[in-house]
Design an enzyme around this catalytic site. Structure first.
Site, PDB file in Angstrom:
ATOM      1  N   ARG A   1       0.851  -1.201   0.000  1.00 19.35           N
ATOM      2  CA  ARG A   1       0.000   0.000   0.000  1.00 19.35           C
ATOM      3  C   ARG A   1       0.883   1.247   0.000  1.00 19.35           C
ATOM      4  NH1 ARG A   1      -0.641  -1.886   5.514  1.00 19.35           N
ATOM      5  NH2 ARG A   1      -2.530  -2.962   4.881  1.00 19.35           N
TER       6      ARG A   1
ATOM      7  N   TYR B   1      12.257   7.814  17.028  1.00 21.97           N
ATOM      8  CA  TYR B   1      11.866   7.769  15.613  1.00 21.97           C
ATOM      9  C   TYR B   1      12.941   8.399  14.734  1.00 21.97           C
ATOM     10  CZ  TYR B   1       9.527   8.903  11.225  1.00 21.97           C
ATOM     11  OH  TYR B   1       9.222   9.039   9.889  1.00 21.97           O
TER      12      TYR B   1
END
Length: 437
Positions: free
Chosen positions: A43, A191
Site C-alpha cells: 500500500r 523515531y
C-alpha cells in the site's frame, strides 16, 4: 524528443481543455524488464512506486507483511500483485517481515529464481511513533529500530550480491536528509534515530559501492496522503497533503539515472522541477489548500507563513486581571466553550490539557470526550489523554489560524505527551469549529 517532459507536453497539447498531464501518466519504459524488490509495497508510497514500474513492464517483488486485509488499512500483497499485473507488470508477492533475516533471504532467492536477478531495491518499509523518551515503550523503540534501520541494512546486504550483477543497479531508501538540527530530535528521539539510520545506510553504502551501485534517498517536501495518514488524522488531513504520485514520479526519475548518480538525498519536488514539472497542483489532493510540510526539512518552519487560515477565532488584547477571566487565552476559551457540542465530542473523543508558559502562563483544558464537552482554566475534570506544552503566544497563534498544531509540533514550538493520534485530531477539531463560528 527523448525525455519525459516532452511526452507530457505533447499529451497536454493533445488535450488542451483538460488539466495538465502529470508525470505519473507518462512512462518511457526506462524500467522495462527490470526487477524491483520493494519493501512495504502492499500500500501507500511503496505500492505507488510498484505501479509506476509496472506500466513499463517491470517485474516487482512485493515484500510486505500484509497477507490479510487490515480493518482500517486496505490492501494486501496479493491485491497489489493483481494491480501490478493489470498494468502490464509481473508480480511476486512475498510475506516478509524486514526484521527477519530468513524471510528476507527466502524472498530474495525467490525473486532471483523467478526473474533471473534483482536490479533495483526500494527500502520503503517503515515504522513510526512520535513520542518522547519517557513516553515511548521499548517495544516501540525496538520496532522502529528493527524495521527502519536494521530492516534497511539487512535487505540491502542480502540484495547487493545480486545488484552487483545488474547493468544499472539502484538502491533507493525512503528516508530524509541527515539534518542534525535538535528540533527534529527533541520530541521523538527514537523515531528520528531509526529514520536517520536509513539515511546513514545511504551515506555509507553510496561510498562503499560507488561506481557499482547507485544508492540514494528520497523524501517528500510535504505530507503525503496515505491510508495510514488518514487513519491517524482523519479525512480532513488528506486535504493538506499531496498524493502518492509525486513520490512515485520522483522515484522513477531517480531510478532512470545512471549508477554514477549516487549519494544524493533527494526531495521529491526538487527533482521533479529538474524534470520540467512546474505545476505541482496536479499532485495536490485538494488544490488550493495549504500543504503540511514534512519532517526534517529546514524550510518547514518558514512554511508556517504560508499555511493559510484554518480557523478564525478573534482574540482580544489582555489586561492586568487574572488570565483565567480575561486576556487572549481566556477569550479564546470562551469562544471554544460556545462552539463545543456533542458532534465535535463524538468525532474527537479526547481530553486535552494545555500547559502554557510566557506572558499568559497557566493551565487550561478542553474536554471533547465526555457529555457535550467542556473547556476552561485549571486541570481537566478527568485525566488528560494529551498534554500540550507551549508558549501562550504560540497557543494564541494556533487558535487564530496562524500556526497549525502539526507545524507547531514539527518546528519544536509544541511539545506533546500522550495519545499522538488524538493530538493530530486537534486540526480536524479546529476545522469543525470553523463551520460553527
Amino acid at each position: 524528443m527523448h525525455n519525459v517532459v516532452a511526452a507530457a507536453v505533447l499529451l497536454n497539447l493533445a488535450h488542451p481543455a483538460k488539466q495538465p498531464i502529470p508525470l505519473s501518466c507518462v512512462n518511457y519504459r526506462k524500467l522495462a524488464g527490470k526487477t524491483l524488490f520493494i519493501t512495504g509495497a502492499s500500500r501507500g508510497i511503496g505500492k505507488a512506486i510498484a505501479l509506476k514500474a509496472a506500466k513499463d513492464g517491470a517485474n516487482v517483488v512485493i515484500a510486505a507483511k500484509t497477507a490479510q486485509a487490515h480493518p482500517k488499512l486496505p490492501g494486501t500483497i496479493y491485491t497489489a500483485a493483481e494491480e501490478i499485473e493489470a498494468l502490464g507488470g509481473r508480480a511476486l508477492p512475498c510475506i516478509v517481515d524486514v526484521r527477519d533475516e530468513k524471510q528476507i533471504g527466502e524472498a530474495v532467492e525467490q525473486a532471483v529464481q523467478k526473474f533471473g536477478g534483482i536490479d533495483i531495491l526500494v527500502n520503503n518499509a517503515s515504522a513510526i511513533n512520535l513520542t518522547g523518551t519517557l513516553e515511548t515503550p521499548m517495544k516501540k523503540v525496538d520496532l522502529m529500530l528493527g524495521v527502519n534501520l536494521r530492516g534497511t541494512y539487512l535487505t540491502s546486504k542480502l540484495c547487493i550480491p545480486h545488484l552487483l550483477k545488474s547493468k544499472n543497479p539502484h538502491i533507493l531508501n525512503l528516508s530524509p536528509p541527515l539534518n542534525l538540527n535538535p528540533i527534529w530530535f527533541k520530541n521523538h528521539t527514537a523515531y528520528t534515530m531509526a529514520k536517520y539510520g536509513m539515511s546513514m545506510c545511504v551515506l555509507g553504502m553510496a561510498e562503499e559501492f560507488r561506481g557499482s551501485i547507485a544508492v540514494n534517498a528520497l523524501w517528500p517536501k510535504t505530507a503525503i496522503q496515505t491510508a495510514a495518514m488518514e487513519m491517524l488524522g482523519g479525512a480532513e488531513v488528506g486535504k493538506q497533503c499531496r498524493n502518492v504520485d509525486i513520490m512515485s514520479d520522483a522515484a522513477y526519475a531517480i531510478l532512470g539515472k545512471p549508477r554514477s548518480y549516487t549519494g544524493n538525498f533527494v526531495i521529491d519536488e526538487e527533482i521533479l522541477k529538474t524534470e520540467g514539472i512546474k505545476d505541482f497542483d496536479i499532485y495536490a489532493v485538494a488544490p488550493g489548500n495549504a500543504l503540511l510540510p514534512d519532517f526534517f526539512l529546514d524550510e518547514a518552519e518558514a512554511l508556517v507563513q504560508n499555511m493559510g487560515d484554518q480557523v478564525v477565532i478573534p482574540v482580544v488584547k489582555g489586561d492586568s486581571r487574572s488570565a483565567a477571566t480575561s486576556g487572549p487565552i481566556a477569550e479564546t476559551f470562551n469562544i471554544i466553550k460556545g462552539v463545543l457540542n456533542p458532534d465535535i465530542v463524538k468525532s474527537t473523543g479526547g481530553v486535552y490539557k494545555f500547559d502554557l508558559s510566557g506572558e499568559h502562563a497557566g493551565v487550561w483544558f478542553i474536554d471533547m470526550k465526555n457529555g457535550g464537552g467542556s473547556a476552561g482554566s485549571g486541570e481537566p475534570p478527568v485525566k488528560a489523554d494529551v498534554v500540550m506544552t507551549m508558549d501562550s503566544a504560540d497557543f494564541t497563534k494556533m487558535f487564530a489560524g496562524k500556526l497549525k498544531p502539526t507545524m507547531a509540533f514539527m518546528s519544536g514550538k509544541l511539545m506533546i505527551k500522550g495519545d499522538m493520534s488524538l493530538a493530530i485530531k486537534m486540526e480536524k477539531m479546529m476545522s469543525m469549529m470553523k463551520s460553527k463560528l
